[in-house]
Design a protein around this motif. Structure first.
Motif, PDB file in Angstrom:
ATOM      1  N   THR A  31       0.823  -1.212   0.000  1.00 41.46           N
ATOM      2  CA  THR A  31       0.000   0.000   0.000  1.00 41.46           C
ATOM      3  C   THR A  31       0.856   1.260   0.000  1.00 41.46           C
ATOM      4  OG1 THR A  31      -1.577  -1.263   1.297  1.00 41.46           O
ATOM      5  CG2 THR A  31      -1.956   1.083   1.151  1.00 41.46           C
ATOM      6  N   PHE A  32       1.954   1.225   0.747  1.00 40.57           N
ATOM      7  CA  PHE A  32       2.739   2.461   0.889  1.00 40.57           C
ATOM      8  C   PHE A  32       3.990   2.475   0.034  1.00 40.57           C
ATOM      9  CE2 PHE A  32       0.081   2.420   4.678  1.00 40.57           C
ATOM     10  CZ  PHE A  32      -0.443   3.691   4.583  1.00 40.57           C
ATOM     11  N   PHE A  40      -2.172   4.384  -8.033  1.00 44.20           N
ATOM     12  CA  PHE A  40      -3.328   4.543  -7.151  1.00 44.20           C
ATOM     13  C   PHE A  40      -4.034   5.869  -7.440  1.00 44.20           C
ATOM     14  CE2 PHE A  40      -1.248   1.740  -3.665  1.00 44.20           C
ATOM     15  CZ  PHE A  40      -1.562   0.618  -4.395  1.00 44.20           C
ATOM     16  N   LYS A  44      -7.813   6.341  -8.736  1.00 40.97           N
ATOM     17  CA  LYS A  44      -8.729   7.160  -7.944  1.00 40.97           C
ATOM     18  C   LYS A  44      -9.491   8.137  -8.845  1.00 40.97           C
ATOM     19  CE  LYS A  44      -8.034  10.214  -3.975  1.00 40.97           C
ATOM     20  NZ  LYS A  44      -7.036  10.586  -2.951  1.00 40.97           N
TER      21      LYS A  44
ATOM     22  N   ILE B 297     -12.432   9.184  -4.149  1.00 48.40           N
ATOM     23  CA  ILE B 297     -12.492   8.632  -2.801  1.00 48.40           C
ATOM     24  C   ILE B 297     -11.423   9.312  -1.934  1.00 48.40           C
ATOM     25  CG2 ILE B 297     -10.903   6.682  -3.265  1.00 48.40           C
ATOM     26  CD1 ILE B 297     -14.173   6.334  -1.340  1.00 48.40           C
ATOM     27  N   PHE B 298     -11.755   9.536  -0.666  1.00 48.10           N
ATOM     28  CA  PHE B 298     -10.870  10.298   0.231  1.00 48.10           C
ATOM     29  C   PHE B 298      -9.460   9.720   0.233  1.00 48.10           C
ATOM     30  CE2 PHE B 298      -9.137  10.501   4.601  1.00 48.10           C
ATOM     31  CZ  PHE B 298      -8.844  11.851   4.635  1.00 48.10           C
ATOM     32  N   SER B 299      -9.346   8.412   0.473  1.00 48.39           N
ATOM     33  CA  SER B 299      -8.018   7.801   0.449  1.00 48.39           C
ATOM     34  C   SER B 299      -8.095   6.446  -0.231  1.00 48.39           C
ATOM     35  CB  SER B 299      -7.471   7.643   1.865  1.00 48.39           C
ATOM     36  OG  SER B 299      -6.354   6.774   1.832  1.00 48.39           O
ATOM     37  N   TYR B 300      -7.438   6.354  -1.376  1.00 47.36           N
ATOM     38  CA  TYR B 300      -7.427   5.079  -2.088  1.00 47.36           C
ATOM     39  C   TYR B 300      -6.633   4.033  -1.310  1.00 47.36           C
ATOM     40  CZ  TYR B 300      -7.528   1.966  -6.089  1.00 47.36           C
ATOM     41  OH  TYR B 300      -7.755   0.888  -6.906  1.00 47.36           O
ATOM     42  N   ARG B 301      -5.539   4.478  -0.679  1.00 53.34           N
ATOM     43  CA  ARG B 301      -4.724   3.520   0.084  1.00 53.34           C
ATOM     44  C   ARG B 301      -5.501   2.927   1.251  1.00 53.34           C
ATOM     45  NH1 ARG B 301       0.776   7.054   0.233  1.00 53.34           N
ATOM     46  NH2 ARG B 301       1.724   6.098  -1.598  1.00 53.34           N
ATOM     47  N   ILE B 304      -7.571   0.098   0.216  1.00 54.25           N
ATOM     48  CA  ILE B 304      -6.834  -1.159   0.043  1.00 54.25           C
ATOM     49  C   ILE B 304      -6.583  -1.818   1.395  1.00 54.25           C
ATOM     50  CG2 ILE B 304      -4.633  -2.144  -0.705  1.00 54.25           C
ATOM     51  CD1 ILE B 304      -4.505   0.022  -2.813  1.00 54.25           C
TER      52      ILE B 304
END
Lengths: 56, 552
Positions: A31-32, A40, A44, B297-301, B304
């Motif tokens: 993720t990071f 990402f 989005k 979306i506010f936070s895609y991460r 996940i």
């Protein structure tokens, strides 16, 4: 070694824990991971494209 | 089905003939057993579809340029199925609720007894309404986010009509006394085998469509749909491992024994909540919420992280349904712990949704569709908190077997699942029918307030009634005997049962309003762009990647 109830309990109480921790670690790294930021961000915002046709 | 080629029509007809033969074989083997009646239903269902296919087979060949457009016809039929099952399932829900207040409403018939119409309600709303909404929206979302047309033209129809045949077999079975006695898995072995065939086709269709995608990254909503499809397949197969009495009988016995059977059943049951009623509807949230709010979306991460959290935590939570039973204590603890941990990814999703709306609250105020989606996220947060709380063993000792559980389930099913579904439908319907807008924004508003009032009345009635029940059942006199008999607690429930039936009735009226509004949108609202040119000549090269292959 017999596969008894105790064996299963022990495996789930030890290896089950380690596997979930290792798995969470992998998810966090994915993720990071800095290189993933671009894709990402693209995902989005990509759903707002207005052309309602498949790309060929 | 106007876009099917001659070859595809032949293939569909062949499959329907095979299904009709299976129906005849079931009828012959089953005779007067319920299996025989279901054989007749399978035969009639496939014969009706066959006649429809044949009647269409003299039409012109479809426009070759269809391949350069999305395949939305199955979605339109899926929306119709969704709306039908919503009214059917909710009607039976209101009826079952009314029977609890006025027991004579079963009219002294066997088929309308509470034990039979209650699974007709749950199957109708969960599998009929929820399942068709999931299949329809998944076909929509996977095509748009992959920028690719569905992988072929036969399997979407197979999935849709096959799935609804399963629902019909399940519901008609209850009325004639067929049940496996497993909650949310009542349908018998032959219907279960059929659902496996349908579901594997669904999985293959979805993964083949993803494989055709033009976007390098798979949008997160598809992850949730995939989790829904894959896990429901696993759950369904393992929980329904049964041995029929004979091939000519509807009755079967599970291969699981004793407490293992309970554990498998509630591992299934809770993950049905997780992956049928949560993962797939979160997929709707992650697509239709940003679309409707016109904000990413506010936070895609975060989406996940919460995906993997939900996927891996939910798997272990099922045993909280079996607190204080013969299930080993450590397994109960495991389920309780994971249930509490689940609050983290659940609130991450709910928070992500609400933070997406931050800065767009004026849209929530003006647009009832977006308000449906916002309320869904709110109820999702509420019912996941309540779920984690109820899974704690001492809390469960008060709440289990009471109406509190029913209230909790309906906060999720009405407030979360149905709200996100209607929010998605009001976004989806104008998009796929290419209409400028819904027929009536006022009716969407009416639906919202009916649904919202109905949910609140329902949930508050059941919270009150559940806690009163739980307390009455555990109140002792000075002599150490129970202070109240069961009938005392039943009498105390009476006003709440009436309130619950009324709340459900409001929700049902809302569903009827929605169906009327969608029907009128399709019929009356002008089309945005030009009409499709369906009268072009047959010959024409298929573009690269055109899917004309047979279904698997």
């Amino acid at each position: 070694m017999d596969l008894t109830h105790e064996t299963l309990v022990e495996a789930s109480k030890t290896w089950g824990l380690f596997y979930l921790i290792a798995f969470s670690f992998c998810v966090l790294v994915y993720t990071f991971w800095p290189a993933n930021r671009k894709r990402f961000d693209r995902a989005k915002k990509g759903i707002f494209d207005e052309d309602d046709e498949p790309w060929t | 089905m106007g876009q099917l080629t001659t070859r595809e029509q032949e293939l569909a007809a062949g499959m329907l003939v095979a299904l009709a033969v299976i129906g005849i074989a079931m009828a012959a083997a089953g005779r007067s057993d319920p299996l025989g009646i279901h054989g007749a239903i399978v035969f009639l269902y496939s014969a009706a579809l066959l006649i429809f296919i044949i009647s269409r087979s003299f039409g012109p060949e479809p426009d070759p340029s269809r391949i350069s457009r999305y395949y939305d016809d199955p979605i339109k039929v899926g929306v119709a199925f969704t709306l039908f099952w919503a009214i059917f399932g909710m009607f039976f829900g209101v009826w079952a609720a009314a029977q609890l207040a006025w027991p004579s409403l079963n009219f002294d018939t066997a088929w309308a007894s509470f034990g039979r119409i209650r699974p007709a309600h749950t199957t109708g709303v969960i599998f009929g309404f929820g399942g068709n909404a999931l299949i329809s929206t998944s076909f929509h979302v996977v095509q748009r986010t992959s920028r690719a047309r569905l992988a072929d033209q036969i399997s979407p129809w197979f999935v849709l009509f096959g799935y609804n045949l399963f629902c019909i077999l399940a519901v008609t079975g209850y009325f004639i006394g067929v049940t496996q006695s497993k909650e949310y898995a009542e349908a018998e072995w032959y219907a279960d085998i059929w659902l496996v065939v349908v579901w594997v086709t669904y999985f293959l269709l979805y993964i083949r469509t993803l494989a055709r995608r033009r976007e390098p990254h798979i949008y997160v909503a598809n992850w949730y749909y995939m989790a829904f499809i894959v896990v429901v397949a696993i759950l369904h197969i393992i929980n329904n491992l049964t041995i029929p009495v004979s091939l000519g009988h509807a009755k079967s016995y599970t291969i699981w024994a004793g407490v293992q059977d309970s554990m498998v059943q509630w591992w299934y049951g809770h993950n049905a909540v997780a992956f049928f009623l949560t993962a797939g509807f979160l997929a709707m949230l992650y697509y239709y919420l940003p679309k409707r709010a016109e904000r990413p979306i506010f936070s895609y991460r975060l989406s996940i992280l919460s995906f993997w959290g939900i996927t891996f935590f939910y798997m272990w939570a099922g045993s909280h349904h079996l607190h204080y039973t013969a299930l080993p204590h450590w397994v109960q603890n495991l389920g309780m712990t994971f249930s509490v941990m689940l609050l983290v990814p659940s609130w991450a999703s709910a928070g992500n949704a609400l933070l997406t709306l931050n800065g767009a609250w004026h849209k929530v105020r003006d647009d009832a569709t977006l308000r449906f989606i916002m309320m869904a996220a709110f109820f999702y947060g509420l019912s996941t908190f309540e779920g984690s709380f109820l899974a704690v063993r001492p809390v469960n000792s008060l709440s289990h077997y009471t109406d509190w559980t029913v209230g909790h389930v309906h906060a999720g099913a009405l407030g979360w699942v149905a709200f996100i579904t209607y929010g998605s439908l009001y976004t989806l319907v104008p998009a796929i029918w290419k209409r400028e807008r819904m027929y009536s924004a006022a009716l969407v508003e009416v639906h919202f307030w009916l649904a919202f009032a109905g949910t609140l009345i329902y949930v508050f009635a059941m919270w009150n009634s559940g806690i009163i029940q739980g307390l009455m059942w555990r109140t002792y006199t000075d002599d150490g005997t129970l202070a109240y008999s069961f009938v005392d607690s039943l009498l105390a429930m009476y006003p709440y049962y009436i309130a619950r039936a009324f709340g459900g009735l409001l929700f049902l009226i809302g569903a009827v309003v929605a169906t009327y509004n969608i029907w009128m949108t399709v019929r009356e609202v002008p089309v945005t762009s030009g009409e499709r040119k369906d009268d072009l000549p047959l010959a024409g090269p298929f573009p690269e990647g055109a899917a004309t292959g047979p279904a698997e």
